[in-house]
Each structure stands twice: as C-alpha cells, then as structure tokens.
Design a protein around this motif. Structure first.
Motif, mmCIF file in Angstrom:
data_model
loop_
_atom_site.group_PDB
_atom_site.id
_atom_site.type_symbol
_atom_site.label_atom_id
_atom_site.label_comp_id
_atom_site.label_asym_id
_atom_site.label_seq_id
_atom_site.Cartn_x
_atom_site.Cartn_y
_atom_site.Cartn_z
ATOM 1 N N MET A 548 0.839 -1.190 0.000
ATOM 2 C CA MET A 548 0.000 0.000 0.000
ATOM 3 C C MET A 548 0.879 1.248 0.000
ATOM 4 S SD MET A 548 -3.097 1.068 -0.149
ATOM 5 C CE MET A 548 -3.971 -0.458 0.261
ATOM 6 N N LEU A 549 0.526 2.236 -0.842
ATOM 7 C CA LEU A 549 1.188 3.536 -0.847
ATOM 8 C C LEU A 549 0.447 4.466 0.105
ATOM 9 C CD1 LEU A 549 1.750 3.992 -4.688
ATOM 10 C CD2 LEU A 549 3.476 3.391 -2.976
ATOM 11 N N VAL A 550 1.211 5.139 0.974
ATOM 12 C CA VAL A 550 0.624 6.014 1.984
ATOM 13 C C VAL A 550 1.336 7.358 1.915
ATOM 14 C CG1 VAL A 550 -0.008 6.243 4.411
ATOM 15 C CG2 VAL A 550 0.267 3.966 3.423
ATOM 16 N N GLU A 551 0.560 8.454 1.857
ATOM 17 C CA GLU A 551 1.111 9.796 1.674
ATOM 18 C C GLU A 551 0.986 10.610 2.953
ATOM 19 O OE1 GLU A 551 0.647 12.786 -1.960
ATOM 20 O OE2 GLU A 551 -1.138 12.816 -0.673
ATOM 21 N N HIS A 552 2.049 11.375 3.248
ATOM 22 C CA HIS A 552 2.014 12.250 4.419
ATOM 23 C C HIS A 552 1.141 13.462 4.116
ATOM 24 C CE1 HIS A 552 3.738 15.554 6.993
ATOM 25 N NE2 HIS A 552 3.426 14.647 7.891
ATOM 26 N N GLU A 553 0.168 13.718 4.997
ATOM 27 C CA GLU A 553 -0.752 14.830 4.774
ATOM 28 C C GLU A 553 -0.392 16.040 5.630
ATOM 29 O OE1 GLU A 553 -5.467 15.151 4.099
ATOM 30 O OE2 GLU A 553 -4.890 14.514 6.119
ATOM 31 N N SER A 554 -0.221 15.845 6.923
ATOM 32 C CA SER A 554 0.133 16.947 7.813
ATOM 33 C C SER A 554 0.611 16.380 9.136
ATOM 34 C CB SER A 554 -1.064 17.875 8.052
ATOM 35 O OG SER A 554 -2.122 17.172 8.679
ATOM 36 N N ARG A 555 1.576 17.054 9.735
ATOM 37 C CA ARG A 555 2.143 16.643 11.016
ATOM 38 C C ARG A 555 2.435 15.148 11.018
ATOM 39 N NH1 ARG A 555 -0.684 20.385 15.732
ATOM 40 N NH2 ARG A 555 -0.178 22.399 14.749
ATOM 41 N N THR A 556 1.666 14.377 11.783
ATOM 42 C CA THR A 556 1.899 12.931 11.820
ATOM 43 C C THR A 556 0.750 12.161 11.171
ATOM 44 O OG1 THR A 556 0.911 12.789 14.038
ATOM 45 C CG2 THR A 556 3.301 13.120 13.908
ATOM 46 N N ARG A 557 -0.032 12.830 10.342
ATOM 47 C CA ARG A 557 -1.180 12.191 9.697
ATOM 48 C C ARG A 557 -0.788 11.696 8.306
ATOM 49 N NH1 ARG A 557 -6.700 11.760 9.145
ATOM 50 N NH2 ARG A 557 -7.547 12.206 7.079
ATOM 51 N N TRP A 558 -1.177 10.457 7.993
ATOM 52 C CA TRP A 558 -0.905 9.836 6.708
ATOM 53 C C TRP A 558 -2.209 9.337 6.102
ATOM 54 C CZ3 TRP A 558 4.129 9.180 4.659
ATOM 55 C CH2 TRP A 558 5.162 9.605 5.502
ATOM 56 N N ILE A 559 -2.314 9.391 4.757
ATOM 57 C CA ILE A 559 -3.517 8.925 4.069
ATOM 58 C C ILE A 559 -3.119 7.948 2.968
ATOM 59 C CG2 ILE A 559 -4.887 10.983 4.569
ATOM 60 C CD1 ILE A 559 -4.206 12.003 1.767
ATOM 61 N N GLU A 560 -3.984 6.985 2.688
ATOM 62 C CA GLU A 560 -3.695 5.983 1.667
ATOM 63 C C GLU A 560 -3.893 6.560 0.269
ATOM 64 O OE1 GLU A 560 -5.913 2.444 2.306
ATOM 65 O OE2 GLU A 560 -4.762 1.830 4.074
ATOM 66 N N LEU A 561 -2.945 6.208 -0.633
ATOM 67 C CA LEU A 561 -3.031 6.609 -2.037
ATOM 68 C C LEU A 561 -3.564 5.498 -2.924
ATOM 69 C CD1 LEU A 561 0.257 8.580 -2.836
ATOM 70 C CD2 LEU A 561 -2.060 9.481 -2.740
ATOM 71 N N GLY A 562 -3.336 4.281 -2.520
ATOM 72 C CA GLY A 562 -3.715 3.139 -3.338
ATOM 73 C C GLY A 562 -2.640 2.076 -3.279
ATOM 74 N N GLU A 563 -2.817 1.035 -4.065
ATOM 75 C CA GLU A 563 -1.872 -0.069 -4.049
ATOM 76 C C GLU A 563 -0.591 0.297 -4.795
ATOM 77 O OE1 GLU A 563 -3.839 -3.446 -5.643
ATOM 78 O OE2 GLU A 563 -5.112 -3.755 -3.880
ATOM 79 N N GLY A 564 0.523 -0.251 -4.315
ATOM 80 C CA GLY A 564 1.800 -0.027 -4.975
ATOM 81 C C GLY A 564 2.951 -0.190 -4.004
ATOM 82 N N GLY A 565 4.157 -0.208 -4.548
ATOM 83 C CA GLY A 565 5.356 -0.347 -3.733
ATOM 84 C C GLY A 565 6.515 0.409 -4.348
ATOM 85 N N ALA A 566 7.626 0.504 -3.606
ATOM 86 C CA ALA A 566 8.873 1.124 -4.068
ATOM 87 C C ALA A 566 8.645 2.484 -4.716
ATOM 88 C CB ALA A 566 9.592 0.187 -5.039
ATOM 89 N N PRO A 567 8.048 3.460 -4.011
ATOM 90 C CA PRO A 567 7.768 4.768 -4.614
ATOM 91 C C PRO A 567 9.045 5.547 -4.890
ATOM 92 C CG PRO A 567 7.362 4.840 -2.255
ATOM 93 C CD PRO A 567 7.663 3.404 -2.594
ATOM 94 N N ALA A 568 8.974 6.454 -5.880
ATOM 95 C CA ALA A 568 10.132 7.284 -6.228
ATOM 96 C C ALA A 568 9.659 8.546 -6.930
ATOM 97 C CB ALA A 568 11.092 6.515 -7.135
#
Length: 570
Positions: A548-568
C-alpha cells in the motif's frame, strides 16, 4: 572557466583574517564600516539589534564550584573575545585558551559540577553536537554523559581554572538563541549546480561580512573534495566589512579577484556571492568591486541576490509525478492514485523498483525480479538491459547521468555504478569494504549520497575522478539520524533527508534529518512501512510491506493513495 582549488589551503588564511572561521568567537569586534568607494557610494551596515550579555565577573572568595559555574555562565552567549570568561582562568590558561576552536553543544540547561579536593572540578553533560572552526555542525548520538576534568589552582588566593577545554560550551537552548544557520554556495565539480554548505554564525555578528569571509575562505573540510569555487585562491576582502545601502551589499575584493579572470568567471563569482547572501532579508542586490572598480562592468555593476534557477538543485524534479511499482509494472500519479504508464514499463510483470531521471522522462528499473537493471524512456515500447546479476535493489539516477544501485556480493550489498548505456563505472569506496550496503540515494546536486549500511544511515561524498570519468569515489562517511535501525533513505531536496527507521519493538517512523545529521522533525509512524520517497516540495510517500502507498498529509497524519510499492520521485 571556473577555477578549482582545495578549500582547506585557503581556510587557514581565512581563519587568521576573521579570527575564527565561521564564528569569530575570539575576535575583537568586526568593524562595521569601510572606505567609501568612488562611483559606488555606500554606508556602514546597520548592526542587528543586540542586547549585551551581562556575564558576572568572579566574586572574591568564590569556591571552585562557583568559579566553574561562572565560567559556564560567561560562555552561554556569544561574546567577542570572551573577556569575562577569561577572568575565571589562570593567567597561563588565559594565554592558551582558544574559544574559537569550536562549540560543544549539550543537552539540558547546564552541566552538573562536582569538585574533588578543591583542586579538581568535573563537568558532566550530554553532548549532542559540535560546531567546528569552519562553522559546520556535527550531530552526535550520545551514548552516555560526557565528563570533562577541570584542574583548579589558586591565583593570589583566588580559585581559577588551570586547564579549560579548547572552544566554548553552551546549552542547546542558548545555542539556538545565539546562533543561526546560513548556506554558503559552491559549485559542484561540473560547475553547473550549486551545492549548499550550511554554517553557523552568531546572530549578533555582521552576517553579510561573516558569510562573505567564509565563502572566500572555502568550503567546510568535509565537503571540500566534492565542490569548487569561482574565486581565485588568494581572494580576500580588501576592506573590513561588507556595507549594505538601500538593499545593495558592496563586496570589495582584493586584487586577486581581478587578476587572470575573464568576464565569465567574474559573473560566476558574483552569482556565487548573490546566492550566499540571498538568505539575508536586508540584501537584495550585490555589487562586486576591486579598487573601487566594478568587476561586472559599469553597465551592469550589480546582480540580484538570488539563487538562480539554472543552478538551483532543488528545482530538479520539483513538482514531478510520483512513480511506483504495482504488480510488476510501472505506475505514475500526479496528485491522484497512480496508474500504469504507457509503453513497455506499464505492461511489465517483473519490475521490483524504479528510479527516474530529473526530467522525468527516463527510468531505470530493477527487472527480472531483481536480476537485471534496465533503462527505458518512461513511455517507450522498449527497454534495455544494462547490467545482469543477482539481488539488485535501490536504483538511483544521479543528475550527472550516473546510475547507481545495490548489487549482492559474497560480503553483502555493494554499490554499482554505470552509464545509461550500460558502461560500468569503477566505484572506489574503501569505507564500505566488507560491509553490507542496503539502500542508496544520490542528492539532487550529485555531490552527496545517503546510504543505509549495516542498518545505519550515513551521508557520504560522491567524487567523480579521472579525466575519462571512468571511476567514482564514495568517501567520508558521516552518520546521520538516531540509533534506531535505518530501513530506507530519500533526499527531500538538497538540504534534507527523509529517513525511515524502525525496530522490532516499534512501528517504522519517518524522520526528516538535515545534512549535519540532526533530526529536524518526525512525521509519525506508519505500520509496516518499508520504503520512503521524497523530493523538493513533494509530499513524503511510504510503501508498506502489504503493498500500500501512503502519503504524508500533515504533522503525523498519513492517508492511503492506493496499491503499490517502491515509490520514487524524479
């Protein structure tokens, strides 16, 4: 043509000129005015507001503990010459103590003091960092308290410190109050991109003057082999200060700046100055003179104090799309859930990791489920194998078109480097012999490398050697971040590193670390995180072990982007 030279040769002369490279800790006051130059009227630079620190002198009859306590107090704020602090020393110690030898920064309000038989005092503190004579800061991972012995002697019946440590001692809170970081701007070895060399200077000093003197003195010792300067080696200030008038900083240089330099080199010198002074709100333009004559010509005698876009490494790949691997193929997203790219990489089934060049048009992928490195235009219908082997991981496409990766050897992971066409480049890395390299990412300016080696995060210099550019050195490893096991690293612009750490007892945590190695911020924990991606002006993204790809939104909050691995990011 840009002149190349070793900054360390220049540095010793610069220290003599400004009394202490970067900090002026043992100087008398820096003069705040220089001669008025015909044709370029200037006035003295207005000093920043500064409230003098009222350190107390030793009290008559004070015991050894009080003398040591007063000495610590007298170093708790920057003072030119530290004359009050010297009063707590014996005459012999006053003559040999060099407060400009560096700064020891400790945790907590003040060290504890213990006195043994009146003739020996001992300081106990936890050191978290040191500022060197060149102004660079080295973060320290404390493994316990530090103890410093201070022999005491009586002088005319009064206790004094006989052997103080060289340099000054200050708490982290007082250090933050008294000093601030600024970037010196040097060029990478290609002469195309700025490399920022952060240094600390006292807030109460003449900042434009200090930064100019430090720039002319050369890069910090650690960075020196990987950068160059446009200034000829003997260049110094010809006057005592850099005055500022109506936003224009006038830099009067010695004759060396005009000798054997053409218009192109002088322009690069001015651009380097403009970049270095661009962080000062009171400076908007820079004039560069020798003997009162504008080095840039009378028609255009000043330049903007800015970081020019063509030299700014933070603009490489800025705003680029996120790339990742999903079910063996390459996907791309720009603010939304990543989708397969067009062409061969988008329909592949054997990809495990990816790196993309700064322009976002070419990719290097780990293919064959780890057995091949391949390159391709992102949307091309073909891909090219450039290296075959076993266990390839962590590809990185450097701005000088060197492709890096980790390959498996008998002793563990090793660095490999090659051109996009597949020509191997010899990697010389004595510090990595017989060690297990696990992850690698090259900085946007191409001069530094973030690595995970044996579970520990490091920075290292990347120096391309040889006329044929057929080998590259990875040297001067410097540890960064906390003691936790490092899992992955990614450059977040050219001045920060995103560091993924974790151990068996805690969820993986994403930290932002500066190039000194100090942790600047925590972005929180992400359960099962195994990869991290970062970039200039980009949101942090991690990939978890369950895909699962997870994106940092603010401070210590993270939200899911969708399936995937090894982001760049590019």
């Amino acid at each position: 043509m840009v002149a190349s030279r070793e900054g360390t040769r220049r540095r010793s002369g610069a220290i003599a000129l400004i009394c202490a490279a970067g900090l002026l800790a043992a100087c008398s006051e820096v003069p705040t005015s220089g001669p008025v130059v015909a044709g370029n009227p200037v006035r003295a630079q207005d000093p920043l507001p500064y409230v003098a620190f009222g350190a107390a002198e030793p009290r008559a009859g004070a015991d050894p503990a009080a003398i040591v306590d007063g000495f610590i107090d007298a170093m708790s704020a920057y003072q030119p010459g530290y004359e009050i602090a010297k009063l707590f020393l014996t005459p012999e110690a006053q003559a040999t103590w060099n407060p400009s030898a560096g700064i020891m920064v400790h945790r907590g309000a003040r060290p504890s003091i213990e006195v043994f038989d009146e003739t020996l005092a001992q300081l106990t503190m936890t050191v978290i960092g040191e500022v060197r004579e060149d102004g660079s800061f080295i973060a320290v991972n404390p493994d316990g308290p530090n103890k410093i012995d201070l022999p005491m002697e009586q002088v005319d019946g009064e206790w004094r410190i006989a052997e103080p440590p060289q340099g000054t001692i200050i708490s982290e809170d007082n250090f933050a109050r008294e000093y601030e970081s600024h970037n010196l701007c040097f060029y990478n070895l290609d002469g195309e991109m700025f490399v920022y060399d952060p240094v600390y200077v006292p807030k109460s000093g003449q900042t434009a003057t200090l930064l100019t003197q430090m720039l002319l003195a050369g890069p910090s010792e650690w960075l020196d082999p990987a950068v160059r300067t446009a200034f000829p080696e003997a260049t110094t200030l010809s006057v005592a200060s850099v005055p500022i008038d109506s936003g224009t900083a006038t830099v009067d240089l010695s004759d060396a700046a005009a000798e054997n330099t053409d218009a192109a080199q002088r322009s690069r010198m001015a651009v380097q100055l403009g970049c270095t002074l661009s962080g000062l709100p009171e400076v908007s333009r820079v004039a560069m003179n020798t003997d009162g004559i504008a080095l840039l010509g009378q028609d255009e005698s000043t330049i903007d104090a800015v970081v020019l876009e063509r030299h700014d490494p933070n603009l490489l790949g800025a705003g680029g799309a996120l790339y990742a691997i999903r079910e063996g193929s390459l996907v791309r997203g720009d603010g939304d859930a990543p989708q397969p790219v067009q062409g061969a990489l988008g329909v592949a089934e054997d990809l495990t990791e990816v790196a993309v060049d700064a322009g976002g048009g070419r990719a290097v992928v780990v293919a064959g489920f780890g057995t091949e490195l391949q390159t391709a235009a992102v949307d091309s219908d073909s891909r090219r194998t450039i290296l075959e082997g076993a266990g390839f991981t962590s590809p990185s496409w450097a701005r000088n078109n060197v492709i890096w990766a980790v390959g498996q050897a008998d002793s563990g992971g090793r660095l490999v480097a090659m051109t996009p066409e597949g020509a191997e480049i010899e990697v010389r890395a004595a510090d990595l012999d017989q060690r297990d390299v696990q992850r690698v990412d090259v900085s946007p300016d191409g001069t530094r490398m973030a690595l995970v080696v044996d579970g520990i995060a490091y920075l290292a210099l990347v120096v391309v050697d040889g006329e044929a550019r057929d080998h590259v050195s990875v040297e001067r490893l410097r540890r960064i971040g906390p003691d936790s096991d490092a899992l992955d690293v990614a450059w977040s612009g050219s001045e920060r590193v995103a560091l993924l750490v974790g151990d068996e007892e805690a969820d993986p945590e994403v930290l932002v670390v500066d190039t000194f190695g100090a942790v600047q911020a925590s972005r929180g924990t992400v359960v099962g995180a195994v990869f991290v991606a970062a970039g200039a002006d980009q949101r942090l993204v991690v990939a978890t072990e369950d895909g699962m790809l997870v994106e940092h939104e603010s401070r210590t909050r993270w939200i899911e982007l969708g399936e995937g691995g090894a982001p760049a990011y590019p």
